[in-house]
Design an enzyme around this catalytic site. Structure first.
Site, PDB file in Angstrom:
ATOM      1  N   ASN A  86      13.969  -7.766  55.680  1.00 47.59           N
ATOM      2  CA  ASN A  86      13.845  -6.470  56.369  1.00 47.59           C
ATOM      3  C   ASN A  86      12.403  -6.105  56.711  1.00 47.59           C
ATOM      4  O   ASN A  86      12.168  -5.401  57.692  1.00 47.59           O
ATOM      5  CB  ASN A  86      14.461  -5.385  55.453  1.00 47.59           C
ATOM      6  CG  ASN A  86      14.095  -3.986  55.899  1.00 47.59           C
ATOM      7  OD1 ASN A  86      14.639  -3.464  56.871  1.00 47.59           O
ATOM      8  ND2 ASN A  86      13.144  -3.365  55.207  1.00 47.59           N
ATOM      9  N   TYR A 163       5.926  -6.765  69.823  1.00 49.81           N
ATOM     10  CA  TYR A 163       6.956  -6.590  68.785  1.00 49.81           C
ATOM     11  C   TYR A 163       8.267  -7.244  69.230  1.00 49.81           C
ATOM     12  O   TYR A 163       8.891  -8.003  68.479  1.00 49.81           O
ATOM     13  CB  TYR A 163       7.156  -5.091  68.534  1.00 49.81           C
ATOM     14  CG  TYR A 163       8.310  -4.718  67.651  1.00 49.81           C
ATOM     15  CD1 TYR A 163       8.249  -4.918  66.269  1.00 49.81           C
ATOM     16  CD2 TYR A 163       9.467  -4.137  68.181  1.00 49.81           C
ATOM     17  CE1 TYR A 163       9.314  -4.548  65.451  1.00 49.81           C
ATOM     18  CE2 TYR A 163      10.530  -3.763  67.374  1.00 49.81           C
ATOM     19  CZ  TYR A 163      10.445  -3.975  66.012  1.00 49.81           C
ATOM     20  OH  TYR A 163      11.490  -3.617  65.204  1.00 49.81           O
ATOM     21  N   LYS A 167      10.458 -10.502  67.553  1.00 46.28           N
ATOM     22  CA  LYS A 167      11.852 -10.430  67.092  1.00 46.28           C
ATOM     23  C   LYS A 167      12.731 -11.420  67.878  1.00 46.28           C
ATOM     24  O   LYS A 167      13.722 -11.916  67.355  1.00 46.28           O
ATOM     25  CB  LYS A 167      12.386  -9.000  67.217  1.00 46.28           C
ATOM     26  CG  LYS A 167      11.707  -7.991  66.286  1.00 46.28           C
ATOM     27  CD  LYS A 167      12.106  -8.188  64.827  1.00 46.28           C
ATOM     28  CE  LYS A 167      11.644  -7.027  63.958  1.00 46.28           C
ATOM     29  NZ  LYS A 167      12.034  -7.176  62.537  1.00 46.28           N
ATOM     30  N   THR A 198      11.610   6.236  61.354  1.00 49.53           N
ATOM     31  CA  THR A 198      10.847   5.704  60.215  1.00 49.53           C
ATOM     32  C   THR A 198       9.368   5.648  60.610  1.00 49.53           C
ATOM     33  O   THR A 198       9.014   5.902  61.760  1.00 49.53           O
ATOM     34  CB  THR A 198      11.298   4.277  59.835  1.00 49.53           C
ATOM     35  OG1 THR A 198      10.943   3.400  60.916  1.00 49.53           O
ATOM     36  CG2 THR A 198      12.780   4.179  59.546  1.00 49.53           C
TER      37      THR A 198
HETATM   38  N1  LIG Z   1      13.074   1.925  62.895  1.00 51.81           N
HETATM   39  C1  LIG Z   1      13.641   1.398  63.955  1.00 51.81           C
HETATM   40  O1  LIG Z   1      13.915   2.078  64.966  1.00 51.81           O
HETATM   41  C2  LIG Z   1      13.994  -0.062  63.954  1.00 51.81           C
HETATM   42  C3  LIG Z   1      14.768  -0.538  65.017  1.00 51.81           C
HETATM   43  C4  LIG Z   1      15.115  -1.888  65.038  1.00 51.81           C
HETATM   44  C5  LIG Z   1      14.686  -2.712  64.015  1.00 51.81           C
HETATM   45  N2  LIG Z   1      13.922  -2.199  62.994  1.00 51.81           N
HETATM   46  C6  LIG Z   1      13.512  -3.125  61.939  1.00 51.81           C
HETATM   47  O2  LIG Z   1      13.914  -2.608  60.691  1.00 51.81           O
HETATM   48  C7  LIG Z   1      13.071  -3.133  59.653  1.00 51.81           C
HETATM   49  C8  LIG Z   1      12.611  -2.010  58.756  1.00 51.81           C
HETATM   50  O3  LIG Z   1      11.754  -1.165  59.496  1.00 51.81           O
HETATM   51  P1  LIG Z   1      11.636   0.409  59.253  1.00 51.81           P
HETATM   52  O4  LIG Z   1      11.971   1.064  60.521  1.00 51.81           O
HETATM   53  O5  LIG Z   1      12.316   0.807  58.006  1.00 51.81           O
HETATM   54  O6  LIG Z   1      10.037   0.526  59.109  1.00 51.81           O
HETATM   55  P2  LIG Z   1       9.099   1.056  57.917  1.00 51.81           P
HETATM   56  O7  LIG Z   1       9.593   2.359  57.401  1.00 51.81           O
HETATM   57  O8  LIG Z   1       7.725   0.979  58.475  1.00 51.81           O
HETATM   58  O9  LIG Z   1       9.312  -0.025  56.774  1.00 51.81           O
HETATM   59  C9  LIG Z   1       8.820  -1.317  56.895  1.00 51.81           C
HETATM   60  C10 LIG Z   1       8.792  -1.949  55.520  1.00 51.81           C
HETATM   61  O10 LIG Z   1       8.284  -3.288  55.661  1.00 51.81           O
HETATM   62  C11 LIG Z   1       7.223  -3.452  54.723  1.00 51.81           C
HETATM   63  N3  LIG Z   1       6.278  -4.468  55.165  1.00 51.81           N
HETATM   64  C12 LIG Z   1       5.540  -4.522  56.298  1.00 51.81           C
HETATM   65  N4  LIG Z   1       4.791  -5.626  56.312  1.00 51.81           N
HETATM   66  C13 LIG Z   1       5.057  -6.306  55.165  1.00 51.81           C
HETATM   67  C14 LIG Z   1       4.585  -7.516  54.598  1.00 51.81           C
HETATM   68  N5  LIG Z   1       3.686  -8.269  55.222  1.00 51.81           N
HETATM   69  N6  LIG Z   1       5.099  -7.903  53.410  1.00 51.81           N
HETATM   70  C15 LIG Z   1       6.029  -7.171  52.776  1.00 51.81           C
HETATM   71  N7  LIG Z   1       6.491  -5.989  53.235  1.00 51.81           N
HETATM   72  C16 LIG Z   1       6.003  -5.567  54.424  1.00 51.81           C
HETATM   73  C17 LIG Z   1       6.583  -2.067  54.639  1.00 51.81           C
HETATM   74  O11 LIG Z   1       5.756  -1.984  53.479  1.00 51.81           O
HETATM   75  P3  LIG Z   1       4.552  -0.908  53.370  1.00 51.81           P
HETATM   76  O12 LIG Z   1       5.169   0.388  52.959  1.00 51.81           O
HETATM   77  O13 LIG Z   1       3.672  -1.499  52.319  1.00 51.81           O
HETATM   78  O14 LIG Z   1       3.899  -0.820  54.718  1.00 51.81           O
HETATM   79  C18 LIG Z   1       7.850  -1.226  54.548  1.00 51.81           C
HETATM   80  O15 LIG Z   1       8.376  -1.275  53.258  1.00 51.81           O
HETATM   81  C19 LIG Z   1      11.926  -3.858  60.387  1.00 51.81           C
HETATM   82  O16 LIG Z   1      12.163  -5.245  60.398  1.00 51.81           O
HETATM   83  C20 LIG Z   1      12.015  -3.303  61.800  1.00 51.81           C
HETATM   84  O17 LIG Z   1      11.470  -4.184  62.757  1.00 51.81           O
HETATM   85  C21 LIG Z   1      13.587  -0.906  62.937  1.00 51.81           C
END
Ligand SMILES: NC(=O)c1ccc[n+]([C@@H]2O[C@H](COP(=O)([O-])OP(=O)(O)OC[C@H]3O[C@@H](n4cnc5c(N)ncnc54)[C@H](OP(=O)(O)O)[C@@H]3O)[C@@H](O)[C@H]2O)c1
Length: 240
Positions: A86, A163, A167, A198
């Site tokens: 994730n 980005y 993906k 987020t």
């Molecule tokens: N939000 C959306 O609209 C959306 C849509 C489609 C897909 N996604 C995908 O959903 C997933 C979760 O994203 P989110 O929206 O929940 O974002 P988020 O709140 O920014 O969470 C991202 C998480 O990934 C961790 N992370 C980032 N780089 C890392 C690394 N090098 N090693 C280990 N952990 C790392 C962050 O840790 P830190 O707290 O230390 O930064 C955080 O825990 C991602 O893959 C994102 O691309 C999100």
């Protein structure tokens, strides 16, 4: 009860996924690159009575950290049923391939593609010890080549091409790995939470993290073992 590891589970969609999977009775390891942030997330869950959770340090761009996390899981449970890749980043303010610095582009790919691949490689021996192993990669609709080529494509997506392409690379990894591991009965699939509020998008997303976590949870607990090499969203599939 499944043993599940989620990377980047200290906040956002990963945290909510951990919460919902634990509420369903699974044991969830909340991966976090900053162990204290992971511990705070676990404390938050324990405060509401969810005790089948544990924090584990894992920085997906650091092979030593991943190997240490694997050794910890090996010593504690000796197996892993579900790996949820994730952790992800969106990159700098300038996210367009035409103008992002190569350093920034490499950083995004380092986490969103190579991070997933090296975490998966290291965790595979533990997954192979499970009777129903599954790898769940968290992607995004922005990555979909068919959606990007459609006449109804979202015109905003072009601003996030760094980005998005990281993906797209992840999608390729999922399909290739699914075929590679098909005979071993290891499922490999993609899922998107949808546009979720987020840190990743400065909380502009339209879904709540609770809603965003739902399709990830559904895929993690899927019982149909024939499903592999697919890309899911809430209530449907995404075209590659
Ligand atoms: N939000 C959306 O609209 C959306 C849509 C489609 C897909 N996604 C995908 O959903 C997933 C979760 O994203 P989110 O929206 O929940 O974002 P988020 O709140 O920014 O969470 C991202 C998480 O990934 C961790 N992370 C980032 N780089 C890392 C690394 N090098 N090693 C280990 N952990 C790392 C962050 O840790 P830190 O707290 O230390 O930064 C955080 O825990 C991602 O893959 C994102 O691309 C999100």
């Amino acid at each position: 009860m499944k043993h599940i590891l989620i990377t980047g589970a200290n906040k956002g969609v990963g945290f909510e996924t951990a919460k919902q999977l634990a509420q369903l009775g699974n044991f969830v390891f909340l991966g976090s690159r900053d162990l204290s942030a992971g511990q705070r997330a676990v404390d938050q869950l324990k405060a509401i009575g969810i005790t089948n959770v544990e924090a584990i340090q894992i920085e997906v761009t650091d092979p030593d950290s991943i190997k240490e996390a694997k050794a910890t899981l090996d010593a504690k449970i000796g197996t892993l049923d579900v790996l949820i890749n994730n952790a992800g980043i969106s990159g700098d303010a300038h996210q367009q391939l035409s103008e992002s610095s190569m350093e920034s582009i490499r950083q995004v790919f380092e986490t969103n593609f190579f991070g997933v691949l090296q975490t998966t490689q290291v965790m595979l021996p533990l997954l192979r010890k499970s009777s129903a192993p599954s790898i769940v990669n968290v992607s995004s609709e922005i990555s979909s080549l068919s959606m990007n080529m459609s006449e109804n494509r979202n015109s905003n997506w072009k601003h996030y091409s760094t980005y998005g392409s990281s993906k797209t690379a992840l999608n390729g990894l999922t399909v290739m790995l699914a075929n590679e591991l098909r005979e071993e009965n290891i499922m490999v699939n993609n899922v998107t939470p949808g546009y979720t509020a987020t840190d990743l998008n400065q909380f502009k997303g339209l879904k709540t993290p609770e809603e965003g976590a739902k399709p990830i949870v559904a895929l993690a607990i899927l019982t149909d073992r024939t499903v592999t090499g697919k890309f899911f969203k809430d209530g449907g599939v995404v075209g590659w």
